[in-house]
Design a protein around this motif. Sequence first.
Motif, PDB file in Angstrom:
ATOM      1  N   UNK A 165       0.785  -1.228   0.000  1.00 15.67           N
ATOM      2  CA  UNK A 165       0.000   0.000   0.000  1.00 15.67           C
ATOM      3  C   UNK A 165       0.814   1.275   0.000  1.00 15.67           C
ATOM      4  N   UNK A 166       2.103   1.169  -0.244  1.00 15.04           N
ATOM      5  CA  UNK A 166       2.962   2.347  -0.278  1.00 15.04           C
ATOM      6  C   UNK A 166       3.717   2.399  -1.601  1.00 15.04           C
ATOM      7  N   UNK A 167       4.155   3.584  -1.947  1.00 11.06           N
ATOM      8  CA  UNK A 167       4.935   3.803  -3.155  1.00 11.06           C
ATOM      9  C   UNK A 167       6.285   4.368  -2.727  1.00 11.06           C
ATOM     10  N   UNK A 215      -3.237   3.169  -7.868  1.00  4.99           N
ATOM     11  CA  UNK A 215      -3.338   2.360  -6.650  1.00  4.99           C
ATOM     12  C   UNK A 215      -4.741   2.450  -6.043  1.00  4.99           C
ATOM     13  N   UNK A 216      -5.323   3.644  -6.040  1.00  4.42           N
ATOM     14  CA  UNK A 216      -6.682   3.807  -5.508  1.00  4.42           C
ATOM     15  C   UNK A 216      -7.670   3.009  -6.360  1.00  4.42           C
ATOM     16  N   UNK A 217      -7.547   3.118  -7.686  1.00  6.46           N
ATOM     17  CA  UNK A 217      -8.434   2.380  -8.595  1.00  6.46           C
ATOM     18  C   UNK A 217      -8.320   0.882  -8.355  1.00  6.46           C
ATOM     19  N   UNK A 237     -10.508   2.616  -0.467  1.00  3.42           N
ATOM     20  CA  UNK A 237     -10.029   3.637  -1.405  1.00  3.42           C
ATOM     21  C   UNK A 237      -8.983   4.547  -0.768  1.00  3.42           C
ATOM     22  N   UNK A 238      -8.226   3.982   0.137  1.00  2.00           N
ATOM     23  CA  UNK A 238      -7.188   4.748   0.814  1.00  2.00           C
ATOM     24  C   UNK A 238      -6.054   5.079  -0.160  1.00  2.00           C
ATOM     25  N   UNK A 239      -5.627   6.327  -0.137  1.00  2.00           N
ATOM     26  CA  UNK A 239      -4.520   6.751  -0.992  1.00  2.00           C
ATOM     27  C   UNK A 239      -3.204   6.225  -0.426  1.00  2.00           C
ATOM     28  N   UNK A 240      -2.323   5.733  -1.282  1.00  2.68           N
ATOM     29  CA  UNK A 240      -1.030   5.238  -0.791  1.00  2.68           C
ATOM     30  C   UNK A 240      -0.121   6.401  -0.402  1.00  2.68           C
ATOM     31  N   UNK A 241       0.789   6.131   0.513  1.00  6.23           N
ATOM     32  CA  UNK A 241       1.785   7.148   0.833  1.00  6.23           C
ATOM     33  C   UNK A 241       2.938   7.007  -0.157  1.00  6.23           C
ATOM     34  N   UNK A 242       3.558   8.119  -0.467  1.00 13.91           N
ATOM     35  CA  UNK A 242       4.694   8.130  -1.392  1.00 13.91           C
ATOM     36  C   UNK A 242       5.929   8.527  -0.600  1.00 13.91           C
ATOM     37  N   UNK A 243       6.937   7.670  -0.666  1.00 14.79           N
ATOM     38  CA  UNK A 243       8.169   7.914   0.084  1.00 14.79           C
ATOM     39  C   UNK A 243       9.358   7.922  -0.864  1.00 14.79           C
ATOM     40  N   UNK A 244      10.077   9.003  -0.836  1.00 15.30           N
ATOM     41  CA  UNK A 244      11.336   9.072  -1.577  1.00 15.30           C
ATOM     42  C   UNK A 244      12.428   8.503  -0.689  1.00 15.30           C
TER      43      UNK A 244
END
Length: 160
Positions: free
Chosen positions: A52-54, A77-79, A88-95
Motif C-alpha cells: 500500500x505504499x509507493x 493504486x486507488x483504482x 479507497x485509501x490513498x497510498x503514501x509516497x516515500x522518496x
Amino acid sequence: MYAFCDPATIFTNSTDIERNLVNRLKEGNPDRLFLLPYNTNCHWILVILWAGEIFVLNPLPRGTNFPELEKALTRAMITFNVQAGRGNKAPSIKYMPGCPKQPGGIECGYVVMRYMREIIMDHELSFLKKWALKTRKLICSEAELDEVRFEALSHIESFM
C-alpha cells in the motif's frame, strides 16, 4: 514475492500509466513487491509498489520530485484497491534519499538495474531501512556498475 512492471507499457500519458498499472496489479498476488523502472524524460528511476505504499528511488545526487507520476501512481493504486475491494485509501509516497547515487551523468539506467538486483538479493528486505536515511551518501562505484553491465551483456548474448 517480486513482480516486474514492463517499462515499455508505461508511457508518459498518465492514463496509460494508470490503466496498465491497474491491469498489472490484478495479475497474481497484489501483495508482492512490484518493481517499476520508469524513464522520466531521459532519466531512469525505480518505483516500488509494496504494502500500500509507493517508494521512489532516484539515482540523481540531488532530490527531484515527479508530481505527475505521483498523481498517476496514486490514482492507479486507488483504482486497483477499489476494484479489489480493499477500500479507497490513498497510498503514501516515500522518496528514498539514502539510495546509492550515480557517479556521473549517464549511468542512471545501470544504477536502477543495480537497485533491482540488490532488492532481490536482500532476503530480509532491509533496503527500506538502509536507504531511507538521508545521511547516507552512497555512490555506486564503476566496479558495481560493471557487474550489472556484464550481467546484462551476458543475458543479451544468450539470445544470439
